[in-house]
Each structure stands twice: as structure tokens, then as C-alpha cells.
Design a protein around this motif. Sequence first.
Motif, PDB file in Angstrom:
ATOM      1  N   GLY A 151       0.810  -1.218   0.000  1.00  0.00           N
ATOM      2  CA  GLY A 151       0.000   0.000   0.000  1.00  0.00           C
ATOM      3  C   GLY A 151       0.840   1.264   0.000  1.00  0.00           C
ATOM      4  O   GLY A 151       2.076   1.220   0.039  1.00  0.00           O
ATOM      5  N   PRO A 152       0.182   2.433  -0.024  1.00  0.00           N
ATOM      6  CA  PRO A 152       0.914   3.694  -0.186  1.00  0.00           C
ATOM      7  C   PRO A 152       1.605   4.210   1.065  1.00  0.00           C
ATOM      8  O   PRO A 152       2.622   4.901   0.966  1.00  0.00           O
ATOM      9  CB  PRO A 152      -0.190   4.672  -0.622  1.00  0.00           C
ATOM     10  CG  PRO A 152      -1.429   4.128   0.006  1.00  0.00           C
ATOM     11  CD  PRO A 152      -1.276   2.641  -0.028  1.00  0.00           C
ATOM     12  N   PHE A 153       1.072   3.909   2.256  1.00  0.00           N
ATOM     13  CA  PHE A 153       1.574   4.566   3.462  1.00  0.00           C
ATOM     14  C   PHE A 153       3.060   4.332   3.692  1.00  0.00           C
ATOM     15  O   PHE A 153       3.835   5.286   3.866  1.00  0.00           O
ATOM     16  CB  PHE A 153       0.783   4.105   4.690  1.00  0.00           C
ATOM     17  CG  PHE A 153       1.436   4.495   5.985  1.00  0.00           C
ATOM     18  CD1 PHE A 153       1.496   5.825   6.374  1.00  0.00           C
ATOM     19  CD2 PHE A 153       2.017   3.537   6.810  1.00  0.00           C
ATOM     20  CE1 PHE A 153       2.113   6.201   7.565  1.00  0.00           C
ATOM     21  CE2 PHE A 153       2.631   3.898   7.995  1.00  0.00           C
ATOM     22  CZ  PHE A 153       2.678   5.230   8.375  1.00  0.00           C
ATOM     23  N   LYS A 154       3.502   3.080   3.711  1.00  0.00           N
ATOM     24  CA  LYS A 154       4.898   2.784   4.007  1.00  0.00           C
ATOM     25  C   LYS A 154       5.840   3.356   2.950  1.00  0.00           C
ATOM     26  O   LYS A 154       6.926   3.838   3.273  1.00  0.00           O
ATOM     27  CB  LYS A 154       5.095   1.272   4.139  1.00  0.00           C
ATOM     28  CG  LYS A 154       4.402   0.669   5.355  1.00  0.00           C
ATOM     29  CD  LYS A 154       4.651  -0.826   5.457  1.00  0.00           C
ATOM     30  CE  LYS A 154       3.955  -1.417   6.683  1.00  0.00           C
ATOM     31  NZ  LYS A 154       4.161  -2.884   6.783  1.00  0.00           N
ATOM     32  N   LEU A 155       5.411   3.309   1.693  1.00  0.00           N
ATOM     33  CA  LEU A 155       6.247   3.843   0.625  1.00  0.00           C
ATOM     34  C   LEU A 155       6.385   5.359   0.737  1.00  0.00           C
ATOM     35  O   LEU A 155       7.497   5.910   0.663  1.00  0.00           O
ATOM     36  CB  LEU A 155       5.648   3.479  -0.735  1.00  0.00           C
ATOM     37  CG  LEU A 155       5.669   1.990  -1.115  1.00  0.00           C
ATOM     38  CD1 LEU A 155       4.842   1.763  -2.377  1.00  0.00           C
ATOM     39  CD2 LEU A 155       7.102   1.511  -1.334  1.00  0.00           C
ATOM     40  N   VAL A 156       5.245   6.038   0.932  1.00  0.00           N
ATOM     41  CA  VAL A 156       5.273   7.499   1.011  1.00  0.00           C
ATOM     42  C   VAL A 156       5.991   7.968   2.270  1.00  0.00           C
ATOM     43  O   VAL A 156       6.777   8.924   2.235  1.00  0.00           O
ATOM     44  CB  VAL A 156       3.842   8.065   0.963  1.00  0.00           C
ATOM     45  CG1 VAL A 156       3.853   9.581   1.162  1.00  0.00           C
ATOM     46  CG2 VAL A 156       3.182   7.726  -0.369  1.00  0.00           C
ATOM     47  N   PHE A 157       5.743   7.297   3.386  1.00  0.00           N
ATOM     48  CA  PHE A 157       6.404   7.665   4.638  1.00  0.00           C
ATOM     49  C   PHE A 157       7.920   7.543   4.490  1.00  0.00           C
ATOM     50  O   PHE A 157       8.680   8.454   4.877  1.00  0.00           O
ATOM     51  CB  PHE A 157       5.916   6.782   5.784  1.00  0.00           C
ATOM     52  CG  PHE A 157       6.535   7.115   7.108  1.00  0.00           C
ATOM     53  CD1 PHE A 157       6.067   8.188   7.861  1.00  0.00           C
ATOM     54  CD2 PHE A 157       7.599   6.370   7.613  1.00  0.00           C
ATOM     55  CE1 PHE A 157       6.641   8.513   9.082  1.00  0.00           C
ATOM     56  CE2 PHE A 157       8.173   6.680   8.828  1.00  0.00           C
ATOM     57  CZ  PHE A 157       7.691   7.752   9.568  1.00  0.00           C
ATOM     58  N   SER A 158       8.382   6.431   3.903  1.00  0.00           N
ATOM     59  CA  SER A 158       9.818   6.239   3.693  1.00  0.00           C
ATOM     60  C   SER A 158      10.375   7.309   2.757  1.00  0.00           C
ATOM     61  O   SER A 158      11.461   7.861   2.990  1.00  0.00           O
ATOM     62  CB  SER A 158      10.090   4.857   3.095  1.00  0.00           C
ATOM     63  OG  SER A 158       9.607   3.833   3.945  1.00  0.00           O
ATOM     64  N   GLY A 159       9.616   7.617   1.702  1.00  0.00           N
ATOM     65  CA  GLY A 159      10.066   8.617   0.752  1.00  0.00           C
ATOM     66  C   GLY A 159      10.188  10.001   1.367  1.00  0.00           C
ATOM     67  O   GLY A 159      11.171  10.722   1.120  1.00  0.00           O
ATOM     68  N   ILE A 160       9.200  10.390   2.187  1.00  0.00           N
ATOM     69  CA  ILE A 160       9.237  11.707   2.828  1.00  0.00           C
ATOM     70  C   ILE A 160      10.426  11.807   3.784  1.00  0.00           C
ATOM     71  O   ILE A 160      11.122  12.836   3.828  1.00  0.00           O
ATOM     72  CB  ILE A 160       7.928  11.975   3.588  1.00  0.00           C
ATOM     73  CG1 ILE A 160       6.753  12.102   2.606  1.00  0.00           C
ATOM     74  CG2 ILE A 160       8.040  13.247   4.425  1.00  0.00           C
ATOM     75  CD1 ILE A 160       6.820  13.298   1.691  1.00  0.00           C
TER      76      ILE A 160
END
Length: 294
Positions: A151-160
Amino acid sequence: MSIFIVAKFIPYYKMSEKKSFDTLGFLSVVISSSFLLISVSHGSEWGWGSWKTMSLLGIGVVLLAFFIIWELKNASPLLQLKVFRFPRFRYSLILNCIVTISMYTGTLLVPLYLQTVLMLSPMDTGLILLPGALVMAVAAPIIGKFYNRIGPFKLVFSGIIIIVAGSAAFSNITATSSIYMIAGLQLVRCLGIALCNMPLTNAAMSAVSSEYSGHASSITNWARQGLASLSIGIFSALIVSRTSYYVGEGVTNKPIATTMGIDDVFMVGTIIAVVAVPLTFLLRKKGKVDLAEA
């Protein structure tokens, strides 16, 4: 070539019902966006308190407010602003805008530093930026596979987090920093941006019902492109302002003063990226609303 590919591979859909074109909405958003961009881009040149800057800025804000009110009342709006009532679309768009600011911060500041401080040629500058661009291209399909799994949360959190770390490191560069360090930091920031781009777009579009997907896509593109231009204009003005400040404080070496100004602007970008960290947790929510009842 692009026209040929579209004509060959994109299917043609005939609309079942004809809709009138929102001419007033189109004109108001084009004029307001143009006035806002011009006032921000030339504010430092004309003076932020000058009648030219203030008048263009004021007219742009008024027309933008009119556009929003008109679109909410119009039966066939140019942009269906009711899509903002989808919570996940709203959160994703805000995060998308912050990532866009971070991306164009590097796009503006890194080449400026390399060419005006380190006095590198455009070719050398392009070669230093190339690894970051390649990372974004290679990472995109890989991130797409992970999106379906986690899902998006872990990817976006890591990216930020990566963007914050890379931007903070950039805010401490000096007039003698190594080009290898610059290339490495840019690569790190590009990886963080790649981790955010596709997941945020997918999260936003998956939250919107199919009948509003076209409006949601248009709003996302409009917001990102407009904010990209605004951020470049604002950051350019900030660099000039901060460089002039340091020169006035006695920094006689122009490359050093420029570097200190760039550091300050990167710190602003870091703070903006930090704001996005708590917003990423909202991506866990998947609620939808019925716009027919709105």
C-alpha cells in the motif's frame, strides 16, 4: 510522434451527452494563474510592495476566489471541485504538492550551485544530475510492484523521510563541497521523490469514483504544475534576497554568499517536507463520500 501514438493506441470514447464548455471558469483560472505566477516571478525585481506586484497579486487572488465559487455553483464546471470531499484524495493531493515543491527545489538549486559556485559547465552539471534521474526511472516499476503488496503509506512515509534527510544535508553544503557528495545527495532525494510520486497518485485516484476521475486527474495536474512554477519563482526570489543579505553582512566572496543563500532555501524546503511527515499517516484512511448527496 506523440500525436501518432495517441491516434494509434488511445481509444476514442464518444460522450453520451453533450456538455457546455465552461468559458468563464476557463478564463478566470488562466488569468488568475498567470497573474499570480507573474507577480511572484518578478516580485523581487519590481519590489514586493510595488503597485505592479501588489495589483497583479491582488487581481490573481480575487479571480482565483471567483473561480472556486463559480465552479462550485456551475452545473457543468471546468473542474469539479467537489472531489475534495474525498478525504484520501485531499490528503494525497496535499502530499503530492509538497513532494512537487521538494522536487523543484532540487531542480532549481542544485544546478544553480554547480554552475555559479563550483563554476561547472552545463554538460558537467547534467552528468552530475544524471544518476538521480536514472534512479527515478529505474525505481518506478519496482515501486509499482511493492505498492500492490504494502500500500501507499509505508512507501510514502519512507520517501518523505528520505527527502527530509537529503534536503537537510543539502542545507549544510559549502562553497567547496565535493561534486560526488552533491551527486550522492541528489540521488538520495530523487529516490525519496520516486517512492512518493506513483503511490500518491494511485492513492488519490483510487479514492475517487470513476465518474469524477477525469476531474481529479485535471486538478492534480493543475495543482502540481502551478505549484511548481510558483515554488521556482518564490525560491528564486529567496535566493536573491538571502544572498544580498549575506553580502550586506560583510560576506564579500560572492560564491560563499550564494552558497549560504542556497543553504537557507534548502532549509525552507526541509521544513516544508517535515510538515508532510504527520500527513502521511492519514493515507491509512480509506473513507469515501457520496458526492451525489453533497
